[in-house]
Design a protein around this motif. Structure first.
Motif, PDB file in Angstrom:
ATOM      1  N   ALA A  26       0.832  -1.197   0.000  1.00 40.04           N
ATOM      2  CA  ALA A  26       0.000   0.000   0.000  1.00 40.04           C
ATOM      3  C   ALA A  26       0.870   1.252   0.000  1.00 40.04           C
ATOM      4  CB  ALA A  26      -0.912   0.005   1.216  1.00 40.04           C
ATOM      5  N   GLY A  27       0.426   2.262  -0.739  1.00 44.47           N
ATOM      6  CA  GLY A  27       1.118   3.537  -0.795  1.00 44.47           C
ATOM      7  C   GLY A  27       0.815   4.386   0.430  1.00 44.47           C
ATOM      8  N   LYS A  28       1.575   5.451   0.591  1.00 44.43           N
ATOM      9  CA  LYS A  28       1.461   6.308   1.771  1.00 44.43           C
ATOM     10  C   LYS A  28       0.059   6.914   1.894  1.00 44.43           C
ATOM     11  CE  LYS A  28       3.472  10.397   3.908  1.00 44.43           C
ATOM     12  NZ  LYS A  28       4.434  11.494   3.744  1.00 44.43           N
ATOM     13  N   GLU A  29      -0.489   7.433   0.790  1.00 42.13           N
ATOM     14  CA  GLU A  29      -1.811   8.060   0.842  1.00 42.13           C
ATOM     15  C   GLU A  29      -2.886   7.055   1.224  1.00 42.13           C
ATOM     16  OE1 GLU A  29      -2.847  10.433  -2.596  1.00 42.13           O
ATOM     17  OE2 GLU A  29      -0.758  11.056  -2.805  1.00 42.13           O
ATOM     18  N   LEU A  30      -2.813   5.852   0.699  1.00 42.93           N
ATOM     19  CA  LEU A  30      -3.793   4.814   1.031  1.00 42.93           C
ATOM     20  C   LEU A  30      -3.690   4.422   2.499  1.00 42.93           C
ATOM     21  CD1 LEU A  30      -5.990   2.794   0.215  1.00 42.93           C
ATOM     22  CD2 LEU A  30      -4.173   1.238  -0.513  1.00 42.93           C
ATOM     23  N   ARG A  31      -2.465   4.233   2.984  1.00 46.03           N
ATOM     24  CA  ARG A  31      -2.270   3.883   4.395  1.00 46.03           C
ATOM     25  C   ARG A  31      -2.833   4.970   5.309  1.00 46.03           C
ATOM     26  NH1 ARG A  31       3.023   2.597   2.697  1.00 46.03           N
ATOM     27  NH2 ARG A  31       3.777   4.451   3.772  1.00 46.03           N
ATOM     28  N   GLU A  32      -2.567   6.247   4.972  1.00 42.47           N
ATOM     29  CA  GLU A  32      -3.054   7.352   5.793  1.00 42.47           C
ATOM     30  C   GLU A  32      -4.581   7.433   5.769  1.00 42.47           C
ATOM     31  OE1 GLU A  32      -0.997  10.715   4.178  1.00 42.47           O
ATOM     32  OE2 GLU A  32       0.845  10.288   5.312  1.00 42.47           O
ATOM     33  N   CYS A  33      -5.181   7.222   4.607  1.00 40.71           N
ATOM     34  CA  CYS A  33      -6.639   7.269   4.473  1.00 40.71           C
ATOM     35  C   CYS A  33      -7.293   6.157   5.292  1.00 40.71           C
ATOM     36  CB  CYS A  33      -7.014   7.136   3.000  1.00 40.71           C
ATOM     37  SG  CYS A  33      -8.767   7.272   2.679  1.00 40.71           S
ATOM     38  N   VAL A  34      -6.732   4.958   5.224  1.00 44.07           N
ATOM     39  CA  VAL A  34      -7.264   3.827   5.994  1.00 44.07           C
ATOM     40  C   VAL A  34      -7.088   4.078   7.491  1.00 44.07           C
ATOM     41  CG1 VAL A  34      -6.925   1.377   6.503  1.00 44.07           C
ATOM     42  CG2 VAL A  34      -6.985   2.159   4.140  1.00 44.07           C
ATOM     43  N   ALA A  35      -5.951   4.631   7.880  1.00 45.27           N
ATOM     44  CA  ALA A  35      -5.698   4.913   9.297  1.00 45.27           C
ATOM     45  C   ALA A  35      -6.686   5.958   9.823  1.00 45.27           C
ATOM     46  CB  ALA A  35      -4.268   5.388   9.497  1.00 45.27           C
ATOM     47  N   MET A  36      -6.958   6.999   9.027  1.00 46.98           N
ATOM     48  CA  MET A  36      -7.919   8.022   9.452  1.00 46.98           C
ATOM     49  C   MET A  36      -9.306   7.418   9.620  1.00 46.98           C
ATOM     50  SD  MET A  36      -7.379  11.777   7.755  1.00 46.98           S
ATOM     51  CE  MET A  36      -7.810  11.210   6.142  1.00 46.98           C
ATOM     52  N   GLN A  37      -9.703   6.580   8.672  1.00 46.73           N
ATOM     53  CA  GLN A  37     -11.029   5.968   8.744  1.00 46.73           C
ATOM     54  C   GLN A  37     -11.141   5.034   9.944  1.00 46.73           C
ATOM     55  OE1 GLN A  37     -13.583   6.854   6.775  1.00 46.73           O
ATOM     56  NE2 GLN A  37     -14.871   5.608   8.066  1.00 46.73           N
ATOM     57  N   SER A  38     -10.082   4.272  10.213  1.00 50.46           N
ATOM     58  CA  SER A  38     -10.138   3.360  11.367  1.00 50.46           C
ATOM     59  C   SER A  38     -10.160   4.152  12.672  1.00 50.46           C
ATOM     60  CB  SER A  38      -8.970   2.373  11.348  1.00 50.46           C
ATOM     61  OG  SER A  38      -7.754   3.027  11.538  1.00 50.46           O
ATOM     62  N   ASN A  39      -9.478   5.298  12.712  1.00 46.84           N
ATOM     63  CA  ASN A  39      -9.531   6.151  13.909  1.00 46.84           C
ATOM     64  C   ASN A  39     -10.932   6.711  14.118  1.00 46.84           C
ATOM     65  OD1 ASN A  39      -6.847   5.714  14.510  1.00 46.84           O
ATOM     66  ND2 ASN A  39      -6.145   7.575  13.472  1.00 46.84           N
ATOM     67  N   LYS A  40     -11.605   7.087  13.022  1.00 50.50           N
ATOM     68  CA  LYS A  40     -12.983   7.581  13.110  1.00 50.50           C
ATOM     69  C   LYS A  40     -13.911   6.481  13.640  1.00 50.50           C
ATOM     70  CE  LYS A  40     -12.834  10.944   9.353  1.00 50.50           C
ATOM     71  NZ  LYS A  40     -13.347  11.235   8.005  1.00 50.50           N
ATOM     72  N   MET A  41     -13.698   5.243  13.156  1.00 51.35           N
ATOM     73  CA  MET A  41     -14.550   4.132  13.592  1.00 51.35           C
ATOM     74  C   MET A  41     -14.316   3.833  15.069  1.00 51.35           C
ATOM     75  SD  MET A  41     -14.382   1.673  10.236  1.00 51.35           S
ATOM     76  CE  MET A  41     -15.226   0.327  11.016  1.00 51.35           C
ATOM     77  N   LYS A  42     -13.050   3.918  15.519  1.00 53.67           N
ATOM     78  CA  LYS A  42     -12.740   3.698  16.924  1.00 53.67           C
ATOM     79  C   LYS A  42     -13.371   4.761  17.807  1.00 53.67           C
ATOM     80  CE  LYS A  42      -8.349   1.297  16.282  1.00 53.67           C
ATOM     81  NZ  LYS A  42      -6.885   1.409  16.441  1.00 53.67           N
ATOM     82  N   ALA A  43     -13.374   6.008  17.315  1.00 52.61           N
ATOM     83  CA  ALA A  43     -13.944   7.106  18.085  1.00 52.61           C
ATOM     84  C   ALA A  43     -15.451   6.970  18.235  1.00 52.61           C
ATOM     85  CB  ALA A  43     -13.606   8.443  17.427  1.00 52.61           C
ATOM     86  N   GLN A  44     -16.109   6.342  17.261  1.00 48.00           N
ATOM     87  CA  GLN A  44     -17.557   6.143  17.321  1.00 48.00           C
ATOM     88  C   GLN A  44     -17.955   5.074  18.330  1.00 48.00           C
ATOM     89  OE1 GLN A  44     -18.863   5.346  13.359  1.00 48.00           O
ATOM     90  NE2 GLN A  44     -18.602   7.462  12.689  1.00 48.00           N
TER      91      GLN A  44
END
Length: 108
Positions: A89-107
């Motif tokens: 995975a490229g840097k942008e994809l990794r960052e996008c997935v990490a942001m989404q997983s952080n949002k899901m954890k926060a919910q």
């Protein structure tokens, strides 16, 4: 957009693209997906590394020959060396997935 956990099939990808781009017919999306996957496959078969900036890269990893075991009989079996496809995975994809997983954890 709702997050679906689990694998996305080719037909689900085509349906998603045709919903996202209503000016395209489902058949056009199907042809586009098919051509992209065929291009990646033929590039790997030819020994090339395919890089899509921001998304990731597809390449081949060599797996050296080794001795394995037949699980049924327990006998040693020679496993020949081979090339296996690999995706990084490229840097942008990794960052996008990490942001989404952080949002899901926060919910939660």
């Amino acid at each position: 957009m709702a997050i679906k956990l689990g694998p996305m099939t080719r037909s689900e990808l085509i349906a998603s693209l045709s919903q996202r781009f209503p000016q395209l017919q489902a058949k056009d999306c199907e042809v586009a997906v098919k051509e992209i996957l065929e291009a990646i496959t033929s590039g790997l078969v030819s020994g090339y590394r395919i890089e899509v900036r921001g998304f990731g890269s597809f390449g081949l990893n060599y797996r050296a020959p080794r001795n394995g075991r037949n699980p049924r009989t327990g006998k040693t079996v020679a496993v020949p060396g081979k090339f296996a496809p690999h995706f990084k995975a490229g840097k942008e994809l990794r960052e996008c997935v990490a942001m989404q997983s952080n949002k899901m954890k926060a919910q939660d």
